[in-house]
Design a protein around this motif. Sequence first.
Motif, short mmCIF file in Angstrom:
data_model
loop_
_atom_site.label_atom_id
_atom_site.label_comp_id
_atom_site.label_asym_id
_atom_site.label_seq_id
_atom_site.Cartn_x
_atom_site.Cartn_y
_atom_site.Cartn_z
N ARG A 224 0.81 -1.22 0.00
CA ARG A 224 0.00 0.00 0.00
C ARG A 224 0.85 1.27 0.00
N VAL A 225 2.10 1.18 0.42
CA VAL A 225 2.94 2.38 0.44
C VAL A 225 3.91 2.41 -0.71
N SER A 226 3.93 1.37 -1.55
CA SER A 226 4.94 1.29 -2.59
C SER A 226 4.71 2.29 -3.73
N ASP A 227 3.45 2.69 -3.94
CA ASP A 227 3.14 3.63 -5.01
C ASP A 227 3.41 5.05 -4.55
N ALA A 228 4.67 5.34 -4.35
CA ALA A 228 5.05 6.65 -3.81
C ALA A 228 4.96 7.71 -4.89
N GLY A 229 4.58 8.90 -4.49
CA GLY A 229 4.45 10.00 -5.44
C GLY A 229 5.51 11.05 -5.23
N GLY A 230 5.12 12.16 -4.63
CA GLY A 230 6.01 13.29 -4.49
C GLY A 230 7.06 13.14 -3.41
N PHE A 231 7.96 14.12 -3.39
CA PHE A 231 9.10 14.08 -2.49
C PHE A 231 8.67 14.09 -1.03
N VAL A 232 7.83 15.04 -0.64
CA VAL A 232 7.41 15.14 0.76
C VAL A 232 6.63 13.90 1.16
N ILE A 236 8.54 11.80 3.94
CA ILE A 236 8.05 12.19 5.27
C ILE A 236 6.69 11.59 5.58
N LEU A 237 5.68 11.91 4.77
CA LEU A 237 4.31 11.56 5.13
C LEU A 237 4.04 10.06 5.07
N ILE A 238 4.51 9.38 4.03
CA ILE A 238 4.26 7.94 3.90
C ILE A 238 4.96 7.15 5.00
N GLY A 285 -5.22 22.43 4.66
CA GLY A 285 -5.09 21.64 3.43
C GLY A 285 -3.95 20.65 3.52
N LEU A 286 -2.83 21.08 4.12
CA LEU A 286 -1.69 20.18 4.28
C LEU A 286 -2.04 19.02 5.20
N VAL A 287 -2.79 19.29 6.27
CA VAL A 287 -3.24 18.22 7.17
C VAL A 287 -4.15 17.26 6.42
N ALA A 288 -5.03 17.79 5.57
CA ALA A 288 -5.94 16.94 4.78
C ALA A 288 -5.16 16.01 3.86
N ILE A 289 -4.09 16.51 3.25
CA ILE A 289 -3.25 15.70 2.37
C ILE A 289 -2.61 14.56 3.16
N ALA A 290 -2.09 14.87 4.34
CA ALA A 290 -1.45 13.85 5.18
C ALA A 290 -2.47 12.79 5.61
N ARG A 295 -5.14 7.41 5.28
CA ARG A 295 -6.36 6.66 4.96
C ARG A 295 -6.10 5.61 3.88
N ALA A 296 -5.32 5.97 2.85
CA ALA A 296 -5.04 5.05 1.76
C ALA A 296 -4.26 3.83 2.24
N ILE A 297 -3.47 4.01 3.30
CA ILE A 297 -2.69 2.89 3.84
C ILE A 297 -3.52 2.06 4.81
N VAL A 298 -4.33 2.71 5.62
CA VAL A 298 -5.11 1.99 6.63
C VAL A 298 -6.28 1.25 6.02
N ILE A 299 -6.95 1.88 5.06
CA ILE A 299 -8.19 1.34 4.51
C ILE A 299 -7.95 0.85 3.09
N ASP A 300 -8.41 -0.37 2.80
CA ASP A 300 -8.28 -0.92 1.45
C ASP A 300 -9.33 -0.26 0.57
N VAL A 301 -8.97 0.88 -0.01
CA VAL A 301 -9.94 1.68 -0.76
C VAL A 301 -10.45 0.93 -1.99
N GLN A 302 -9.58 0.13 -2.64
CA GLN A 302 -9.99 -0.57 -3.85
C GLN A 302 -11.09 -1.59 -3.58
#
Length: 412
Positions: A224-232, A236-238, A285-290, A295-302
């Motif tokens: 769930r964390v392997s699809d990393a996107g941006g630098f931050v 940091i966040l992931i 907004g930054l808190v919402a992004i985090a 959420r994407a890691i905790v919950i199996d959204v798919q």
Amino acid sequence: MPANILIGPMVPSDVNPKPVIALLSAATVAENGGPAEMVGFVGGQSLLELQIGNLATCGVGRFIVEVEHVTGALLQIADRNRKMGRSIDFIRSAADVHRLLQPDDRLWIQSDSLHIAPPILQQLLARPDAFIGTLDGRDENAAFERIDLNTRWAGLAMVDAATINALGDLPEGWSMTSSVLRQALQDKVALVRLAQQHIQAKDIRMVNSVHDVGDLNRTILQGRVSDAGGFVETRILIPMAAQIAPSIWHSSLGKTILNGSGIAFAFGALAMAVLGFGIAAISLGLVAIALNILRAIVIDVQAGTALSKSVPFVMWALLAMTVLITARLDGRSTSDGSFAGVAVVGLALLSHKMVLPIWAVRIMKSPALLAIMSLVTTPLIGFTAAMQWIAVSQLGVLVAATWAGNIRKKKT
């Protein structure tokens, strides 16, 4: 002797497989919804629910679950999955199965402790023939039930309705899954030996202990964390979310709160923007992004409902509106703020449609980085000017990425 070694079977295009119903087992179920001997959830849910979710992802829509008693946890699992359009029936005897099956149905059998990685599961379900999955008798496969001296059952099989109909009334306490396996062996259903590499790679594994649960949790978390996107996000966040996620997996209340927290903070950011508090809007907004990453890691959204899958879209839409409104209010005397806000949002969206080198991906596909840049520069030069400089930086990255790509193409 077992038939061919199964690595990646291809199904002819003219084959139209019969409908598949999955027979799973929760005959020994604890109040947490998992097998009684297991004390933890797997990826934030019971192993049974994980099995259902993986099968549903591969196209299975009907499930028969063998139970001794229908507990509250099982009813909740059934309710959640029925809301996703899946059919779930609880059975206690062979007669119940006979009643639910049609002559053209095929029955997928899976051991209550077996986890199969979705790509392998998809290959297995695509086979049009009836088969019993097997492994060789080596010690490495000791967790799997032995069929004979040289062969073990891999915990999975596909049988026709005829095999099920051949079952008579089962003595009390007999496992439906094991009984179907015995009947399939009597009917001389083909034995298909699975490649040992699937066991070594843990794409097929038995989950029988707390250690097995922890091992599978680590695999799911890594996926769930392997699809990393941006630098931050990546740096940091992931990693922070990956540390927090396992503790939330064990809390149904925590998952419920987390499910809507990203949207709640995005709404808060929008409200602050409307009221003219730009710095507060950016911070929320930054808190919402985090929270969205967590959420994407905790919950199996798919594996969730259509409503659940729409949550990130709603959150991003609210954050985009936040940027545009903040920019508009900051530059209300001119149209500079509006143009800058549209440029930043538009370039961010455009980058997601482009194939970029990894360094450019880390910059362009990092909403958190954009939020931090605006948070740092807004107090110094104002929000409009901050958006203008961020837009110029985005354009610079895209130009550099395109230029570098053209240079590489010329050299090759």
